[in-house]
Design an enzyme around this catalytic site. Structure first.
Site, PDB file in Angstrom:
ATOM      1  N   HIS A 132       0.772  -1.178  -0.035  1.00  0.00           N
ATOM      2  CA  HIS A 132       0.150   0.059  -0.046  1.00  0.00           C
ATOM      3  C   HIS A 132       0.956   1.276   0.009  1.00  0.00           C
ATOM      4  CE1 HIS A 132       0.889  -0.653   4.336  1.00  0.00           C
ATOM      5  NE2 HIS A 132       0.870   0.460   4.464  1.00  0.00           N
TER       6      HIS A 132
ATOM      7  N   ASP B   2       1.519   4.937   1.913  1.00  0.00           N
ATOM      8  CA  ASP B   2       1.255   5.815   3.024  1.00  0.00           C
ATOM      9  C   ASP B   2       1.267   7.214   2.581  1.00  0.00           C
ATOM     10  OD1 ASP B   2       0.653   3.847   4.853  1.00  0.00           O
ATOM     11  OD2 ASP B   2       2.869   3.511   4.914  1.00  0.00           O
TER      12      ASP B   2
ATOM     13  N   LYS C 162      13.281 -21.826 -27.531  1.00  0.00           N
ATOM     14  CA  LYS C 162      11.556 -22.132 -27.545  1.00  0.00           C
ATOM     15  C   LYS C 162      11.430 -23.665 -27.851  1.00  0.00           C
ATOM     16  CE  LYS C 162       7.126 -20.616 -28.698  1.00  0.00           C
ATOM     17  NZ  LYS C 162       6.521 -21.746 -28.834  1.00  0.00           N
TER      18      LYS C 162
ATOM     19  N   LYS D 203     -21.598 -10.668 -13.977  1.00  0.00           N
ATOM     20  CA  LYS D 203     -20.808  -9.354 -14.259  1.00  0.00           C
ATOM     21  C   LYS D 203     -20.545  -8.798 -12.887  1.00  0.00           C
ATOM     22  CE  LYS D 203     -23.261  -7.829 -18.255  1.00  0.00           C
ATOM     23  NZ  LYS D 203     -24.034  -6.833 -19.116  1.00  0.00           N
ATOM     24  N   GLY D 204     -21.048  -9.064 -11.792  1.00  0.00           N
ATOM     25  CA  GLY D 204     -20.686  -8.474 -10.682  1.00  0.00           C
ATOM     26  C   GLY D 204     -20.008  -9.266  -9.442  1.00  0.00           C
TER      27      GLY D 204
END
Length: 867
Positions: A46, A48, A244, A734-735
């Site tokens: 976070h 500060d 690869k 959607k939510g």
């Protein structure tokens, strides 16, 4: 308030004999007030945010950091005042201390109040101007609610001026991640000077120093692989290049004597490779995650994809005898995201690989090899790799972190055009050819619809043609996968779009068909729904990360991405007869009725706690997700075997309500075309008093997913300020659903009224984000926190229920730490939920014990209950 009193809480939380944080001190700037933002890697990253005011640094914790977009409101939780000397603090707060973790000074400068700051703090609206090294211009802090709480939630908002920038174009925390005091790329001065951390308490025989950025942590249950971006040519900069390989990606989790090998989509293939499992155990790494590629060397040692595919033919049980090709499998290991109790994802690539190379140097198994990087111009390397017969190169930014997603920090340079396609049909053979003529290929477009991509008729031998025909005959269907206008030559046999083919080809035609295609093999390590045309990116378009460490770590319960495969289908009860198992339920995913029944058999154990004792309503889809849906709340005796009929008195004037408490009831409902299961907010034994309160965050048109995530955090913050505990789950649509466990104290009307009161408060306090009225017109660009789920007879889709929508998302319980990693309300689908079952309901541990009475919360908001 005196300065010493203002710092009382700050001092109480810290032991200054242990932490190097300043206890006090610091001088005020006579000319201007100090401003500082410190980037803090505590339990979670976070920022500060601190402003000098009345002799201390007023402080807010901003989880996502500041945004230069005025439309983006960042949550800022006010914390204890800090001494002025803290503005210069960079270092590591020791373990078991408050805020343990690294701290850097991310930005600093001065700030100028634009209005009376004393009145601003008191009223909860502070306007000011920042003059920092990174942040500048006008800003506002707005308090969300002021009832004297210890940690007040505020919003940090950028005001309109010349310094603003749209969030879609620029993220200042991503673009400028480093300290303004210490060396770029380092977290602290101490970390910049000290390149390795002393290893303590190692349980591994490979005692080694850990590089800077290693974080002590528990072994994650899952780690998703980092994926590469296909580029046109190599970009400038410091890159490492590896070959690869023509194989399958494999993530290996080692925990003592237990080894699990996962495909890139989370499917556990350990049982298919017992010899590789045995080889990995010989490493004796304690706990680790290895990332690499499995191949079977062919002629001249060059990986042969068809030989690798043949290694798994007939393999399904450990008891089966290994094939010659399986015995030849080689695992090239190229990354080490976790090792011996330390999360290494924050560590730059070169340092992760240096540690991995040291570990692999002690390996004695020929099945395990370290994937070397080459120090030569990429142009020369690509040319050499192609001449040798390899696919190309993988380039990796030397200082990049490990990121569980497709990233521009890893790139692919291919010798030719090659990718996976969905087999959508085939044609009959002609002449002396046996089996089939050609495979008809498809790719998904941006809307998830299959589009014809041409055909492939070369690259097969006679045995392969016959075997392919036998397999595809079992998948034959009358359903045409492409639009009716798409012209396909001949008389094709259509098949269910489930099988993938690896195809090499010369180029694309102007009608988006492959030219001169050659079959290379089948793929079983990926899902059909994830296959789309691979986009080639120019070097100028690459957006690599600008930091050597990600801003967040994947949690131990982080989900596999939405492209993960489901686990092996569970055995169904012998007494269950599934009629029309082949019936298509969802055209987008290709899922059948049998797939749906098997989903509910797989999730039954984790779903039952969410159904137990509650009336349930069923959403039935006889014609699939695209047809008419029926909502069933009641039933008559024996209509649905295993489904319990509740006391008719619970819902007078109707047939009995339903309860599903066992596997039989769940599967018989699915057999009767039930797709969704919705539950009440009360148990049948106390139907008059709800034991939970639900907020269904429903986005309107134009709402970005990041806004949904922000809204969920804001709802949680408000609920916590009210003394309530909030749990989170995806909706499958959607939510998001925020669920609050309650003591059985009040009736339906009171609970519904109070939830409405909360939603009104959100809409009034943050009108830019929330609305209190339902209906599409009312929530364009905003989110309706649906409180109507809290009324008598109203329901919410149960955890682990599928949704009757294209793609068939699933509602899944998640922890709040996982919220930043979610890609949408349908992050998991019926196809991919299997990878989540190991996590199950653990994100909701402590749910029952968290139930609180509503009386205290109502009092805080000045709400008077009806009963």
């Amino acid at each position: 308030m005196a300065k010493s009193d203002a710092l009382a809480l700050y001092k109480k939380k810290r032991n200054f004999d242990i932490t190097s944080e300043p206890a006090s001190g610091g001088k005020a700037n006579a000319k201007a007030l100090a401003y500082v933002i410190q980037k803090h890697w505590a339990n979670r990253l976070h920022y500060d945010f601190r402003l000098e005011f009345e002799g201390t640094l007023k402080s807010w914790a901003v989880p996502k950091g500041p945004s230069l977009d005025p439309k983006v409101k960042r949550m800022a939780v006010q914390v204890e005042d800090h001494p002025l000397a803290y503005g210069d603090f960079e270092g590591t707060i020791p373990a078991k201390q408050y805020g343990a973790g690294d701290v850097i000074v991310w930005d600093r400068g001065t700030w100028l109040p634009l209005e009376d700051p004393v009145k601003g703090f008191k009223s909860g609206k502070l306007k000011f101007e920042i003059h920092g090294e990174k942040l500048r211009g006008k800003w506002t802090l707005v308090r969300m609610k002021g009832n004297g709480e210890k940690q007040q939630p505020w919003l940090l908002i950028k005001e309109h001026d010349d310094e603003e920038r749209p969030a879609a174009d620029y993220d200042i925390t991503e673009a400028l991640p480093d300290s303004v005091l210490s060396a770029p790329g380092s977290r602290t001065k101490k970390a910049a000077a000290k390149k390795v951390l002393t290893k303590t308490g190692s349980t591994s025989k490979h005692a080694a120093a850990f590089p800077t950025g290693a974080v002590k942590a528990k072994l994650p249950t899952t780690i998703e692989p980092q994926l590469a971006t296909l580029v046109e040519t190599a970009p400038a900069g410091e890159w490492l290049y590896e070959l690869k390989f023509d194989g399958y990606r494999l993530m290996s989790r080692l925990n003592g004597d237990k080894v699990n090998c996962f495909t890139r989509n989370g499917h556990d293939w350990t049982a298919k490779m017992p010899q590789l499992e045995k080889a990995l155990k010989t490493l004796k790494l304690g706990s680790a995650w290895l990332d690499g590629e499995i191949v079977v060397p062919g002629k001249d040692g060059i990986p042969d994809f068809q030989l690798l595919q043949g290694a798994f033919e007939g393999r399904g049980r450990k008891s089966a005898a290994p094939t010659a090709n399986e015995a030849a499998i080689v695992y090239y290991v190229f990354d080490l995201p976790f090792y011996d109790g330390h999360d290494l994802r924050d560590v730059p690539l070169v340092e992760r690989r240096a540690l991995l190379q040291k570990i692999m140097a002690k390996n004695k198994s020929p099945s395990l090899r370290f994937s070397d990087a080459f120090d030569a111009p990429s142009k020369d390397l690509v040319s050499s790799a192609c001449k040798l017969g390899f696919e190309g190169l993988i380039g990796k930014r030397a200082d990049a972190p490990y990121q569980s997603r497709r990233s521009a920090d890893w790139i692919k340079l291919k010798c030719g055009k090659r990718q996976e396609f969905v087999i959508c049909g085939f044609t009959e053979p002609k002449g002396s050819r046996s089996g089939l003529g050609a495979l008809l290929l498809g790719l998904h477009d941006a809307d998830g619809k299959l589009q014809y991509a041409g055909n492939v008729g070369s690259g097969f031998n006679d045995k392969l043609l016959v075997d392919l025909r036998a397999s595809l005959d079992k998948l034959e269907t009358s359903v045409r996968p492409f639009d009716a206008k798409t012209k396909v030559e001949g008389k094709p046999h259509w098949v269910k779009p489930k099988v993938l083919a690896e195809i090499a080809f010369a180029d694309w035609t102007n009608t988006n068909r492959v030219r001169h295609a050659v079959f290379k093999g089948l793929r079983t390590d990926k899902t059909a729904q994830a296959i789309a045309r691979e986009k080639v990116v120019k070097p100028s378009e690459l957006k690599t990360s600008t930091k050597a460490a990600p801003t967040k770590k994947t949690s131990a319960h982080a989900a596999q991405k939405a492209t993960a495969e489901k686990t092996a289908s569970p055995a169904l009860p012998k007494t269950l007869r599934v009629t029309h198992p082949e019936r298509m339920i969802d055209k987008k995913s290709g899922l059948t009725k049998l797939d749906l029944v098997q989903h509910y058999a797989a999730v039954a154990d984790v779903m039952r706690p969410h159904l137990k004792g509650r009336p349930v309503s069923l959403v039935r889809a006889p014609s699939g997700t695209g047809g008419e849906l029926f909502f069933q709340k009641h039933a008559k005796a024996d209509e649905l075997p295993g489904v319990k009929l509740l006391d008719p008195a619970l819902d007078p004037d109707h047939d009995s309500l339903l309860e599903i408490g066992n596997l039989t009831g769940l599967l018989s409902s699915a057999q009767m075309n039930t797709v969704e299961f919705h539950t009440w907010n009360a148990v049948a034994s106390a139907i008059g008093k709800p034991d939970r309160m639900t907020f269904d965050l429903d986005p309107g048109e134009g709402v970005a997913w990041s806004r949904m995530q922000e809204a969920a955090l804001l709802v949680r913050t408000l609920l916590e300020e009210l003394g309530l505990v909030a749990f989170l789950k995806t909706s499958g649509g959607k939510g998001l659903h925020v669920v609050v466990p309650l003591k059985k104290q009040y009736g339906w009307d009171t609970v519904k009224d109070f939830s409405h009161h909360i939603v009104l408060h959100l809409a009034k306090t943050i009108p830019q984000l929330f609305v209190a009225k339902s209906g599409p017109r009312n929530r364009v660009g905003k989110i309706f926190a649906d409180y109507l789920r809290n009324g008598f007879g109203a329901t919410t889709v149960s955890a682990w229920s599928a949704r009757a929508r294209p793609g068939m998302g699933v509602s899944v319980p998640v922890s709040w730490d996982e919220l930043p990693e979610l890609t949408g309300g349908d992050h998991w689908t019926v196809e991919t939920t299997g990878a989540r079952l190991a996590t199950g309901n653990t994100p909701w541990d402590g749910y029952a014990a968290s139930a609180k009475p509503l009386s205290a919360a109502m009092k805080k908001m000045g709400f008077k209950p009806r009963d």
